[in-house]
Scaffold this motif. Structure first.
Motif, PDB file in Angstrom:
ATOM      1  N   VAL A   1       0.850  -1.162   0.000  1.00  0.00           N
ATOM      2  CA  VAL A   1       0.000   0.000   0.000  1.00  0.00           C
ATOM      3  C   VAL A   1       0.897   1.226   0.000  1.00  0.00           C
ATOM      4  CG1 VAL A   1      -1.645   1.323   1.377  1.00  0.00           C
ATOM      5  CG2 VAL A   1      -1.881  -1.134   1.202  1.00  0.00           C
ATOM      6  N   THR A   2       0.545   2.209  -0.790  1.00  0.00           N
ATOM      7  CA  THR A   2       1.272   3.476  -0.835  1.00  0.00           C
ATOM      8  C   THR A   2       0.316   4.609  -0.501  1.00  0.00           C
ATOM      9  OG1 THR A   2       2.744   2.637  -2.549  1.00  0.00           O
ATOM     10  CG2 THR A   2       2.655   5.016  -2.271  1.00  0.00           C
ATOM     11  N   LEU A   3       0.739   5.487   0.412  1.00  0.00           N
ATOM     12  CA  LEU A   3      -0.028   6.675   0.770  1.00  0.00           C
ATOM     13  C   LEU A   3       0.810   7.882   0.388  1.00  0.00           C
ATOM     14  CD1 LEU A   3      -2.480   7.916   2.340  1.00  0.00           C
ATOM     15  CD2 LEU A   3      -0.960   7.963   4.316  1.00  0.00           C
ATOM     16  N   THR A   4       0.264   8.730  -0.474  1.00  0.00           N
ATOM     17  CA  THR A   4       0.954   9.932  -0.918  1.00  0.00           C
ATOM     18  C   THR A   4       0.133  11.144  -0.510  1.00  0.00           C
ATOM     19  OG1 THR A   4       1.826   8.751  -2.828  1.00  0.00           O
ATOM     20  CG2 THR A   4       1.900  11.147  -2.919  1.00  0.00           C
ATOM     21  N   SER A   5       0.771  12.116   0.121  1.00  0.00           N
ATOM     22  CA  SER A   5       0.078  13.357   0.453  1.00  0.00           C
ATOM     23  C   SER A   5       1.011  14.520   0.150  1.00  0.00           C
ATOM     24  CB  SER A   5      -0.366  13.365   1.918  1.00  0.00           C
ATOM     25  OG  SER A   5       0.741  13.364   2.776  1.00  0.00           O
ATOM     26  N   PHE A   6       0.420  15.671  -0.101  1.00  0.00           N
ATOM     27  CA  PHE A   6       1.233  16.851  -0.347  1.00  0.00           C
ATOM     28  C   PHE A   6       0.531  18.079   0.204  1.00  0.00           C
ATOM     29  CE2 PHE A   6      -1.485  16.679  -4.023  1.00  0.00           C
ATOM     30  CZ  PHE A   6      -1.818  18.005  -4.257  1.00  0.00           C
ATOM     31  N   LEU A   7       1.334  19.102   0.461  1.00  0.00           N
ATOM     32  CA  LEU A   7       0.853  20.362   0.978  1.00  0.00           C
ATOM     33  C   LEU A   7       1.552  21.470   0.209  1.00  0.00           C
ATOM     34  CD1 LEU A   7      -0.609  22.014   3.220  1.00  0.00           C
ATOM     35  CD2 LEU A   7       1.472  21.757   4.577  1.00  0.00           C
ATOM     36  N   THR A   8       0.776  22.442  -0.250  1.00  0.00           N
ATOM     37  CA  THR A   8       1.347  23.604  -0.909  1.00  0.00           C
ATOM     38  C   THR A   8       1.268  24.778   0.061  1.00  0.00           C
ATOM     39  OG1 THR A   8       0.661  22.792  -3.079  1.00  0.00           O
ATOM     40  CG2 THR A   8       1.215  25.137  -2.913  1.00  0.00           C
ATOM     41  N   PHE A   9       2.413  25.361   0.363  1.00  0.00           N
ATOM     42  CA  PHE A   9       2.504  26.467   1.301  1.00  0.00           C
ATOM     43  C   PHE A   9       2.149  27.781   0.600  1.00  0.00           C
ATOM     44  CE2 PHE A   9       5.328  23.189   2.896  1.00  0.00           C
ATOM     45  CZ  PHE A   9       4.948  23.122   4.232  1.00  0.00           C
ATOM     46  N   PRO A  10       1.808  28.836   1.381  1.00  0.00           N
ATOM     47  CA  PRO A  10       1.459  30.132   0.776  1.00  0.00           C
ATOM     48  C   PRO A  10       2.544  30.686  -0.145  1.00  0.00           C
ATOM     49  CG  PRO A  10       0.803  30.122   3.075  1.00  0.00           C
ATOM     50  CD  PRO A  10       1.596  28.845   2.831  1.00  0.00           C
ATOM     51  N   ASN A  11       3.828  30.331   0.097  1.00  0.00           N
ATOM     52  CA  ASN A  11       4.903  30.841  -0.761  1.00  0.00           C
ATOM     53  C   ASN A  11       5.046  30.035  -2.053  1.00  0.00           C
ATOM     54  OD1 ASN A  11       6.137  28.471   0.005  1.00  0.00           O
ATOM     55  ND2 ASN A  11       7.815  29.444   1.132  1.00  0.00           N
ATOM     56  N   GLY A  12       4.175  29.027  -2.241  1.00  0.00           N
ATOM     57  CA  GLY A  12       4.184  28.233  -3.474  1.00  0.00           C
ATOM     58  C   GLY A  12       4.988  26.957  -3.395  1.00  0.00           C
ATOM     59  N   LYS A  13       5.794  26.783  -2.362  1.00  0.00           N
ATOM     60  CA  LYS A  13       6.568  25.545  -2.222  1.00  0.00           C
ATOM     61  C   LYS A  13       5.640  24.400  -1.853  1.00  0.00           C
ATOM     62  CE  LYS A  13      11.089  27.384  -1.062  1.00  0.00           C
ATOM     63  NZ  LYS A  13      12.230  27.279  -0.155  1.00  0.00           N
ATOM     64  N   THR A  14       5.983  23.227  -2.357  1.00  0.00           N
ATOM     65  CA  THR A  14       5.176  22.039  -2.102  1.00  0.00           C
ATOM     66  C   THR A  14       6.014  21.000  -1.381  1.00  0.00           C
ATOM     67  OG1 THR A  14       3.845  22.428  -4.071  1.00  0.00           O
ATOM     68  CG2 THR A  14       3.808  20.210  -3.198  1.00  0.00           C
ATOM     69  N   ARG A  15       5.414  20.351  -0.391  1.00  0.00           N
ATOM     70  CA  ARG A  15       6.070  19.247   0.316  1.00  0.00           C
ATOM     71  C   ARG A  15       5.230  18.003   0.098  1.00  0.00           C
ATOM     72  NH1 ARG A  15       6.007  16.929   5.777  1.00  0.00           N
ATOM     73  NH2 ARG A  15       8.009  15.916   6.047  1.00  0.00           N
ATOM     74  N   GLN A  16       5.868  16.966  -0.400  1.00  0.00           N
ATOM     75  CA  GLN A  16       5.184  15.694  -0.642  1.00  0.00           C
ATOM     76  C   GLN A  16       5.779  14.622   0.255  1.00  0.00           C
ATOM     77  OE1 GLN A  16       4.231  14.407  -4.668  1.00  0.00           O
ATOM     78  NE2 GLN A  16       5.065  12.406  -4.189  1.00  0.00           N
ATOM     79  N   VAL A  17       4.922  13.805   0.832  1.00  0.00           N
ATOM     80  CA  VAL A  17       5.344  12.689   1.670  1.00  0.00           C
ATOM     81  C   VAL A  17       4.761  11.418   1.073  1.00  0.00           C
ATOM     82  CG1 VAL A  17       5.199  11.643   3.965  1.00  0.00           C
ATOM     83  CG2 VAL A  17       5.436  14.125   3.738  1.00  0.00           C
ATOM     84  N   VAL A  18       5.614  10.415   0.898  1.00  0.00           N
ATOM     85  CA  VAL A  18       5.176   9.114   0.396  1.00  0.00           C
ATOM     86  C   VAL A  18       5.532   8.077   1.454  1.00  0.00           C
ATOM     87  CG1 VAL A  18       5.383   7.387  -1.436  1.00  0.00           C
ATOM     88  CG2 VAL A  18       5.570   9.831  -1.985  1.00  0.00           C
TER      89      VAL A  18
END
Length: 109
Positions: A1-18
């Protein structure tokens, strides 16, 4: 099973966690939990994911160093699969008090 999530910050940078994991032991209805660990970086947490059939998954984020749960969440499919509802609770590890709540409703476009 793979769980992928991401968050885009107000400055436009994105953090993805897998995170990836697999069920340990035989595949039967008595063992519906699995551990998910980060795939690319050595993160400070792992997840224990448990299925509550037919429509809900429980997620516990566990701090690796202490073994304490830092966040618990439920993710449920509602409205015939047209919507996901997530409810999360963040814990203070000093006294295990709930410090924050998050509620998300995600609808199909």
């Amino acid at each position: 099973v793979t769980l992928t999530s991401f968050l885009t910050f107000p400055n436009g940078k994105t953090r993805q966690v897998v995170m990836k994991g697999k069920q340990q032991g035989p595949l039967d209805r008595s063992s519906l939990s699995m551990r998910l660990d980060p795939t690319e970086e050595e993160g400070p947490i792992y997840m224990i994911v448990t299925e509550l059939a037919p429509d809900t998954v429980l997620i516990n984020e566990v701090e690796k160093a202490s073994g304490k749960i830092v966040m618990t969440a439920s993710l449920s499919v509602v409205d015939g699969g047209k919507e996901l509802v997530q409810v999360s609770h963040e814990f203070n590890n000093n006294n295990m008090a709930i410090e924050g709540h998050q509620v998300w409703r995600l609808k199909k476009a």
